[in-house]
Design an enzyme around this catalytic site. Structure first.
Site, PDB file in Angstrom:
ATOM      1  N   CYS A  79      25.339  27.652  -5.201  1.00  0.00           N
ATOM      2  CA  CYS A  79      26.290  28.489  -5.946  1.00  0.00           C
ATOM      3  C   CYS A  79      27.147  27.615  -6.879  1.00  0.00           C
ATOM      4  CB  CYS A  79      27.115  29.312  -4.962  1.00  0.00           C
ATOM      5  SG  CYS A  79      27.950  30.664  -5.780  1.00  0.00           S
ATOM      6  N   HIS A 178      23.031  32.187  -1.659  1.00  0.00           N
ATOM      7  CA  HIS A 178      23.556  31.469  -0.490  1.00  0.00           C
ATOM      8  C   HIS A 178      22.510  31.436   0.633  1.00  0.00           C
ATOM      9  CE1 HIS A 178      27.792  30.873  -1.637  1.00  0.00           C
ATOM     10  NE2 HIS A 178      27.558  31.906  -2.409  1.00  0.00           N
ATOM     11  N   GLU A 180      22.609  29.959   3.332  1.00  0.00           N
ATOM     12  CA  GLU A 180      23.218  29.834   4.660  1.00  0.00           C
ATOM     13  C   GLU A 180      23.579  31.169   5.293  1.00  0.00           C
ATOM     14  OE1 GLU A 180      24.482  29.125   1.784  1.00  0.00           O
ATOM     15  OE2 GLU A 180      26.653  29.443   1.652  1.00  0.00           O
ATOM     16  N   SER A 232      41.821  22.922  30.616  1.00  0.00           N
ATOM     17  CA  SER A 232      42.405  24.255  30.427  1.00  0.00           C
ATOM     18  C   SER A 232      41.633  25.314  31.200  1.00  0.00           C
ATOM     19  CB  SER A 232      42.352  24.602  28.949  1.00  0.00           C
ATOM     20  OG  SER A 232      40.999  24.804  28.565  1.00  0.00           O
ATOM     21  N   GLY A 233      40.508  24.908  31.806  1.00  0.00           N
ATOM     22  CA  GLY A 233      39.649  25.908  32.437  1.00  0.00           C
ATOM     23  C   GLY A 233      38.602  26.423  31.460  1.00  0.00           C
ATOM     24  N   ASP A 236      35.322  23.954  26.509  1.00  0.00           N
ATOM     25  CA  ASP A 236      35.377  22.687  25.779  1.00  0.00           C
ATOM     26  C   ASP A 236      35.965  21.556  26.622  1.00  0.00           C
ATOM     27  OD1 ASP A 236      34.505  24.338  23.819  1.00  0.00           O
ATOM     28  OD2 ASP A 236      36.382  24.397  22.713  1.00  0.00           O
TER      29      ASP A 236
END
Ligand code: XMP
Length: 547
Positions: A79, A178, A180, A232-233, A236
């Site tokens: 683009c 695009h 993607e 944090s549980g 991640d």
């Protein structure tokens, strides 16, 4: 050598999607601001220039010196990227007669062009631009067109044909659509053609590979030092902890703070999980402090600020006890870090992370997941042998139920919300849906754990959605009737969304029989709630959390 593609970000909303698609092709890539090309990085095998909200004519348009990489490496402009290359290499860009937007079909495709290898006739693409290329760069040829966009794609086999300022003979190409986005049906094929056939990518990015490399790097980086990590549980920080545990074992100490606004029994359940995983975890019950500091506070941003501040205080007090710690590890993932070009600069909500540790502690930051997207974190977690319920756990905001209780927070309100939410979440886990065909394949491709039997899979509603939660509308009361009694109590709202990255989200179309069952159970069992609503707002314009 870890091959990589560099995506230079000119501020398009879909830049992250380009990276997502490349990762799906098992190819490592990095998004960098348009003016931060890493000259001298020998691992780079190709460059992609993203779209942009600007026109190449705008005085404030982002500009890049193309000689840094054109000719030296294969380059694909998308683009604005394609328009920028044209405009600066003897081509021309003009405002499109009417904005070229939406689905279109490629009416002409040069299939001998390596970029369009294996493309189908009339392949559908997605356009979204106000300007259009009226003349392609010198030395390039048009390799795809649609009915209204003649120069939908161009290809120049040797950058030197575009100008003698380029050192090197690598090809340069551009597409005005695009690839993607989902609506460009063969977009991933086009990116594969670029990465594998044109750049010579060997598609060697995998969870096992990542674990092996990261464990080695962590051992080298950390040596015999001690590391602290805030759990944090959530997925991640848990995956980060297990990965670090594999690398450095008992040198890692984790701290898990209970601020009193976690889900029902979450603190105890998660602590058990962590112990089973062999992690060295200190659990801190600080709920009294948080709840007393939040007393009477109704303004959402103020709540967040208090929780952020208290969290740092409690975490620091624990961290300071580990006197010989040298590192602070965090479960930061790639989307948290991408320096996207925020054109408006407006803060919508202040998301808090562990931060602000006192400088005198001299801790260095260690972020073992900093290159991963969420689904890749889950893949790594599975490869590390973590239990499925920890890996597939929905995202949960740092401030917890505090941002799901509208108005002031009390222990009693937390209890009501925990009970209602527990019924909802358990219900989502128990309700199974049968899927087949394309829908089943899509769910499996997203990594949802399920077995295919006779072309069908069975998955829970919980695993089909991105995130769910219950909101207590504690400042609203409505009349109801229970038995012969009049009630005057609060409603709760149920929220469930589908999403891939939480940047945008759609409300999940949950089955009516499920909603009916959950609503009845909540009203019958949770004292203080006499009405259940379902939130049918998408993001944008709404957000996932209510506060
Ligand atoms: P919104 O409400 O902005 O949320 O659409 C997007 C995603 O972020 C989560 N969220 C947070 N996560 N600290 C966090 O760690 C926070 O303060 C916070 N606020 C929202 C939200 O649950 C969703 O997944």
């Amino acid at each position: 050598m870890q091959q990589k593609i560099i995506i230079l970000d000119f501020g398009s909303q879909t830049t992250q999607l380009i990276a997502r698609r490349l990762r799906e092709l098992d190819t490592f890539c990095e998004i960098l601001p348009y003016n931060k090309f890493p000259q001298g990085d020998k691992d780079v095998i190709g460059v992609i220039l993203s779209g942009s909200p600007y026109s190449v004519y705008d005085p404030e348009a982002f500009k890049v010196d193309l000689t840094q990489f054109v000719g030296r490496l294969p380059v694909l402009g998308i683009c604005y990227g394609a328009q920028y290359i044209s405009y600066h290499n003897g081509g021309n860009v003009e405002p499109a007669g009417s904005r070229e937007y939406g689905r279109q079909n490629l009416t002409t495709i040069h299939k001998e062009c390596p970029l369009f290898h294996a493309f189908d006739d009339n392949s559908q693409v997605w356009m979204s631009h106000g300007d259009t290329i009226t003349a392609i760069p010198t030395g390039a040829e048009v390799v795809a067109s649609t009915e209204s966009v003649l120069n939908a794609a161009y290809y120049c086999p040797d950058a030197r044909l575009m100008g003698s300022q380029y050192e090197g003979h690598c090809p340069v190409m551009g597409v005005q659509f695009h690839p993607e986005v989902f609506h460009s049906v063969q977009g991933t094929q086009l990116l594969r053609n670029f990465v594998v056939d044109i750049c010579g990518g060997n598609q060697d990015w995998s969870a096992d590979n990542y674990i092996e490399t990261t464990v080695r790097e962590l051992r080298e980086q950390i040596g015999s030092d001690r590391v602290i990590l805030g759990l944090s549980g959530g997925v991640d920080s848990s995956v980060a902890a297990v990965l670090l545990n594999r690398a450095i074992g008992s040198q890692l100490t984790c701290i898990f703070v209970d601020h009193g606004m976690l889900r029902k029994n979450e603190f105890q359940d998660v602590m058990k999980d962590y112990e089973c995983l062999g992690l060295n975890v200190i659990g801190v019950d600080a709920s009294d402090k948080f709840l007393s500091d939040l007393e009477g506070v109704t303004e959402p941003e103020k709540k967040r600020k208090i929780i952020g501040r208290d969290f740092v205080e409690v975490f620091n007090a624990e961290a300071k006890k580990i006197t010989d710690a040298k590192w602070l590890a965090q479960g930061t993932i790639y989307p948290d870090r991408i320096e996207s070009l925020n054109i408006t600069g407006k803060v919508i909500k202040s998301h808090h992370n562990v931060g602000g540790l006192p400088e005198e502690m001299h801790l260095s930051l260690c972020e073992p997941l900093k290159w991963l997207f969420k689904d890749e974190v889950r893949r790594v977690g599975r490869s590390l042998g973590m239990p499925e319920h920890l890996i597939t756990r929905h995202p949960f905001p740092g401030p917890g139920l505090a941002v799901r209780i509208l108005g002031a927070i009390t222990r009693e309100k937390v209890r009501i919300l925990q009970d209602a939410d527990d019924i909802y979440i358990r219900g989502l886990r128990e309700y199974k849906v049968k899927l087949s065909g394309e829908e089943a394949r899509r769910v499996l491709a997203a990594g949802v754990p399920a077995d295919m039997v006779d072309g069908e899979i069975e998955v829970s509603l919980y695993d089909q959605i991105w995130q769910a939660g219950t909101i207590l509308l504690s400042e609203v009361r409505s009349v109801g009737v229970m038995g012969d009694e009049r009630t005057y109590e609060n409603p709760v709202a149920l929220r469930a969304v589908t999403s891939t990255d939480a940047m945008t989200a759609d409300w999940a179309h949950l089955p009516y029989d499920f909603m009916a069952k959950v609503s009845t159970e909540i009203i019958n069992k949770v004292k203080g709630v006499n009405r259940v609503c379902y939130d049918i707002s998408s993001k944008p314009p709404a957000t996932i959390e209510w506060e």
